[in-house]
Motif scaffolding. Structure first.
Motif, PDB file in Angstrom:
ATOM      1  N   UNK A   6       0.817  -1.242  -0.005  1.00 43.66           N
ATOM      2  CA  UNK A   6       0.006  -0.013   0.143  1.00 43.66           C
ATOM      3  C   UNK A   6       1.022   1.375  -0.027  1.00 43.66           C
ATOM      4  N   UNK A   7       0.549   2.114  -0.644  1.00 43.80           N
ATOM      5  CA  UNK A   7       1.054   3.619  -0.687  1.00 43.80           C
ATOM      6  C   UNK A   7       0.231   4.497   0.164  1.00 43.80           C
ATOM      7  N   UNK A   8       0.764   5.357   1.050  1.00 44.47           N
ATOM      8  CA  UNK A   8       0.043   6.471   1.797  1.00 44.47           C
ATOM      9  C   UNK A   8       0.904   7.455   1.975  1.00 44.47           C
ATOM     10  N   UNK A   9       0.625   8.248   1.037  1.00 43.53           N
ATOM     11  CA  UNK A   9       1.539   9.679   1.137  1.00 43.53           C
ATOM     12  C   UNK A   9       2.878   9.249   0.458  1.00 43.53           C
ATOM     13  N   UNK A  10       3.946   9.387   1.113  1.00 41.57           N
ATOM     14  CA  UNK A  10       5.259   9.237   0.796  1.00 41.57           C
ATOM     15  C   UNK A  10       5.833   7.827   1.323  1.00 41.57           C
ATOM     16  N   UNK A  11       4.994   7.124   2.141  1.00 38.39           N
ATOM     17  CA  UNK A  11       5.356   5.815   2.729  1.00 38.39           C
ATOM     18  C   UNK A  11       4.902   4.443   1.956  1.00 38.39           C
ATOM     19  N   UNK A  12       5.639   3.693   1.867  1.00 33.11           N
ATOM     20  CA  UNK A  12       5.384   2.231   1.229  1.00 33.11           C
ATOM     21  C   UNK A  12       5.036   1.491   2.476  1.00 33.11           C
ATOM     22  N   UNK A  13       3.919   0.747   2.542  1.00 33.55           N
ATOM     23  CA  UNK A  13       3.502  -0.049   3.655  1.00 33.55           C
ATOM     24  C   UNK A  13       3.383  -1.649   3.064  1.00 33.55           C
TER      25      UNK A  13
END
Length: 219
Positions: A6-13
């Protein structure tokens, strides 16, 4: 084993089938509700539960650390279940053998060990929710989350019931996602599940056959 990204803003989860999340940009591994020591707690009450259950969970964490080499490992509460017992020694020994990783605990309702038990050279203990950039790490799901933040939490032990033909029903652990929040599945195998009620803005990713699979809800 297949996870889900998942991509949330500039973070890859990375939602992992081992019931953990890896945040790529922060080199951080997140685990909720392992409940180490629960087996010994039940044995004390006369219920025969093997300690191998927790050793197996530590081996899963070991494999994750070998794969992702995290700089930080965050336990989102309920690290240890109830009173102090021999399982704590195994947990601390495990941490000592990974000096390259910072071990954090965001305290949960079952984290009732005396403060002196948490050795300061191993554990960084957080009594309140911890904010790291756009992430807020907590044990219990938060409310009134700022729109630019996402709350990663545990406590609920979320599961989703899937129905098939012939009145078949299967309840599986899941990552439960609602606006600005991800509730992680309980990492410990001896924990049980709470069946979640899903609204139109919710999503779930079930863990089945060593895969993380999105579930489509039909109103």
């Amino acid at each position: 084993m297949d996870g889900y990204q998942l991509q949330w803003g500039n973070l890859t989860l990375h939602l992992l089938p081992e019931k953990a999340i890896y945040v790529e940009e922060l080199r951080s591994l997140l685990i909720a509700d392992p409940h180490f020591g629960k087996a010994a707690h039940f044995r004390k009450a006369g219920i025969p539960v093997s300690e191998k259950l927790h050793i197996g969970d530590l081996m899963v964490i070991q494999k994750l650390m070998q794969t992702y080499h995290p700089k930080h490992l965050y336990f989102l509460g309920d690290l240890f279940h109830s009173d102090l017992n021999i399982a704590w020694n195994d947990l601390e020994t495990f941490a000592v053998y990974h000096p390259e990783t910072n071990f954090h605990l965001i305290k949960g309702n079952h984290d009732i060990l005396p403060d002196a038990v948490y050795r300061s050279d191993i554990w960084q203990v957080h009594v309140e929710p911890l904010t790291i950039g756009n992430l807020i790490l907590s044990h219990e799901p938060m409310t009134n989350i700022p729109s630019d933040k996402i709350n990663l939490c545990g406590h609920i032990h979320p599961g989703i019931s899937l129905y098939g033909t012939g009145r078949q029903k299967l309840t599986l652990p899941c990552f439960f996602i609602c606006p600005n929040q991800i509730i992680l599945p309980a990492f410990g195998r001896f924990t049980g599940l709470y069946t979640m009620k899903c609204g139109k803005n919710d999503n779930a990713f079930v863990i089945a056959e060593k895969k993380v699979i999105p579930v489509n809800f039909i109103d």
